[in-house]
Design a protein around this motif. Structure first.
Motif, PDB file in Angstrom:
ATOM      1  N   GLY A 165     -64.760 -79.110  16.560  1.00  0.00           N
ATOM      2  CA  GLY A 165     -64.973 -78.721  17.972  1.00  0.00           C
ATOM      3  C   GLY A 165     -63.645 -78.519  18.727  1.00  0.00           C
ATOM      4  N   HIS A 166     -62.445 -78.971  18.298  1.00  0.00           N
ATOM      5  CA  HIS A 166     -61.351 -78.635  18.658  1.00  0.00           C
ATOM      6  C   HIS A 166     -60.343 -77.971  18.084  1.00  0.00           C
ATOM      7  CE1 HIS A 166     -62.328 -81.763  21.850  1.00  0.00           C
ATOM      8  NE2 HIS A 166     -63.105 -82.360  21.062  1.00  0.00           N
ATOM      9  N   VAL A 167     -60.764 -77.071  17.272  1.00  0.00           N
ATOM     10  CA  VAL A 167     -60.226 -75.954  16.655  1.00  0.00           C
ATOM     11  C   VAL A 167     -60.192 -74.837  17.663  1.00  0.00           C
ATOM     12  CG1 VAL A 167     -60.646 -76.477  14.271  1.00  0.00           C
ATOM     13  CG2 VAL A 167     -61.927 -74.956  15.550  1.00  0.00           C
ATOM     14  N   GLU A 175     -60.807 -73.931  29.473  1.00  0.00           N
ATOM     15  CA  GLU A 175     -60.287 -75.455  29.227  1.00  0.00           C
ATOM     16  C   GLU A 175     -61.236 -76.375  28.819  1.00  0.00           C
ATOM     17  OE1 GLU A 175     -58.853 -76.663  33.339  1.00  0.00           O
ATOM     18  OE2 GLU A 175     -58.022 -78.757  32.334  1.00  0.00           O
ATOM     19  N   CYS A 176     -60.739 -77.254  27.902  1.00  0.00           N
ATOM     20  CA  CYS A 176     -61.472 -78.170  26.956  1.00  0.00           C
ATOM     21  C   CYS A 176     -61.358 -79.783  27.587  1.00  0.00           C
ATOM     22  CB  CYS A 176     -60.912 -78.124  25.753  1.00  0.00           C
ATOM     23  SG  CYS A 176     -62.035 -79.194  24.446  1.00  0.00           S
ATOM     24  N   GLY A 177     -62.295 -80.511  27.383  1.00  0.00           N
ATOM     25  CA  GLY A 177     -62.349 -82.192  27.729  1.00  0.00           C
ATOM     26  C   GLY A 177     -61.095 -82.732  27.279  1.00  0.00           C
ATOM     27  N   CYS A 178     -60.506 -82.260  26.104  1.00  0.00           N
ATOM     28  CA  CYS A 178     -59.512 -82.750  25.679  1.00  0.00           C
ATOM     29  C   CYS A 178     -58.163 -82.602  26.160  1.00  0.00           C
ATOM     30  CB  CYS A 178     -59.226 -82.403  24.095  1.00  0.00           C
ATOM     31  SG  CYS A 178     -59.049 -80.883  23.876  1.00  0.00           S
ATOM     32  N   GLY A 179     -58.046 -81.484  27.141  1.00  0.00           N
ATOM     33  CA  GLY A 179     -56.854 -80.846  27.815  1.00  0.00           C
ATOM     34  C   GLY A 179     -56.410 -79.871  27.346  1.00  0.00           C
ATOM     35  N   GLY A 182     -59.359 -73.066  25.041  1.00  0.00           N
ATOM     36  CA  GLY A 182     -59.842 -72.207  23.935  1.00  0.00           C
ATOM     37  C   GLY A 182     -60.382 -72.880  22.791  1.00  0.00           C
ATOM     38  N   HIS A 183     -60.518 -74.214  22.802  1.00  0.00           N
ATOM     39  CA  HIS A 183     -61.556 -74.925  21.909  1.00  0.00           C
ATOM     40  C   HIS A 183     -62.749 -74.471  21.559  1.00  0.00           C
ATOM     41  CE1 HIS A 183     -58.259 -78.498  21.444  1.00  0.00           C
ATOM     42  NE2 HIS A 183     -57.685 -77.287  21.021  1.00  0.00           N
ATOM     43  N   LEU A 184     -63.158 -74.690  20.442  1.00  0.00           N
ATOM     44  CA  LEU A 184     -64.561 -74.167  20.012  1.00  0.00           C
ATOM     45  C   LEU A 184     -65.581 -74.640  20.709  1.00  0.00           C
ATOM     46  CD1 LEU A 184     -66.313 -72.942  17.798  1.00  0.00           C
ATOM     47  CD2 LEU A 184     -66.572 -74.985  16.456  1.00  0.00           C
TER      48      LEU A 184
HETATM   49 ZN   LIG Z   1     -60.625 -79.804  22.873  1.00  0.00          ZN
END
Ligand SMILES: [Zn+2]
Length: 318
Positions: A165-167, A175-179, A182-184
């Motif tokens: 999910g975070h590639v 923006e992703c929840g991880c900061g 462009g993450h999947l």
């Molecule tokens: Zn992410």
């Protein structure tokens, strides 16, 4: 002889479910408590333990093999939940140790992240029975993944391996929840699909779309599915874009772990071929020649409401 059973616990952002599972993957009985909104881990462990003990005393004839816990950001090696973004608990929680204090008689207590637990469930009780190499993808608020390689879950050096999910699927993307960006999972989760729908609505000024009348916060991936079934152009395009990006990422995953099959689990999977067709086409078009036509992309055979408990309970046997 008493039947062998295990207990599965699924810790979610809103609720924590737990249940007794028999050796055939049948959930005998389950119960639920609310996951606290505030960081009070001891109260939570007490409430959970009380609930589990109530179930165990009701079915006291069984031979309990242990407790398996699936949790976001769970670390199998250490038995910890670490910096979970969707749970109220701060820092590193020694969850397995805390449970062991309450259940010293249990033969085994183990914990892993929720997507890894789902992969174990698929392997023991679902469509991956007998498979030694497969990938489990769970599509919900985020996108989780569990990689089974040579018959074992891939944990890596620190216990957190397999975060598809975070590639990065597009640099400088959403923006992703991880900061990161462009993450999947910002594209190919249930919430990612809603984000795509609203981008399309705005871009095409699609005031006539069936998706145009609800707010961003009220729209779900189910709404997009319902609109697509009625032929809504925006909704159909959401599935094409989602499938295209997911298929590309799955091709990358195939190149790394060479699975027999990839199982998709979660709400959007109910959309069937609307999702699977573009996923398969995109994956095949991005695969190296030696992998083409070999890897099945299948819906999970685990039931939606039970998968997390089943998967967590399977941890006891691994
Ligand atoms: Zn992410």
């Amino acid at each position: 002889m008493a039947a062998k059973v295990s207990i599965g616990v699924d810790i979610g952002g809103t609720n924590t479910e737990f249940g007794i599972v028999d050796g055939d993957g049948k959930v005998i009985e389950r119960a639920m408590i609310t996951t606290p909104k505030k960081d009070n881990i001891n109260q939570f462990i007490d409430d959970l333990s009380t609930g589990i003990k109530r179930l165990v005393s009701k079915y006291s004839d069984f031979d309990y093999q242990g407790i398996g816990v699936g949790a976001p950001d769970g670390n199998f090696y250490k038995g910890t939940i670490e910096h979970a973004s969707n749970l109220p608990f701060q820092g590193v929680i020694p969850f397995v140790s805390l449970l062991k204090e309450r259940f010293p008689e249990m033969k085994k207590i183990a914990l892993t992240n929720d997507a890894n637990a789902a992969a174990l469930g698929e392997m023991l009780y679902g469509g991956a029975k007998g498979m030694k190499n497969f990938i489990m993808i769970t599509i919900g608020t985020g996108l989780g993944s569990g990689f089974v390689v040579n018959g074992e879950l891939m944990y890596g050096s620190d216990g957190f391996a397999g975060e598809l999910g975070h590639v990065t699927v597009t640099s400088e993307g959403r923006e992703c929840g991880c900061g990161q960006f462009g993450h999947l999972e910002t594209y190919c989760s249930a919430t990612g699909m809603v984000r795509t729908a609203f981008e399309l609505l705005s871009h095409h000024n699609a005031t006539e779309s069936l998706l145009a009348n609800k707010s961003f916060n009220q729209t779900t991936s189910k709404d997009i599915f319902d609109a697509a079934k009625k032929g809504d152009e925006i909704a159909l395009t959401v599935f094409e874009i989602t499938g295209d990006i997911l298929g590309q990422a799955l091709a990358d995953a195939v190149h790394i772990s060479s699975p027999e099959a990839i199982f998709l689990f979660g709400g959007p999977v109910a959309s069937g071929e609307l999702l699977f067709k573009p996923v398969r086409e995109s994956m095949e078009s991005h695969l190296m020649p030696m992998f083409r036509g070999k890897v099945k992309v299948l819906p999970s055979r685990l039931r939606q409401g039970e998968a997390a408990i089943l998967g967590a309970s399977a941890l006891v046997y691994k």
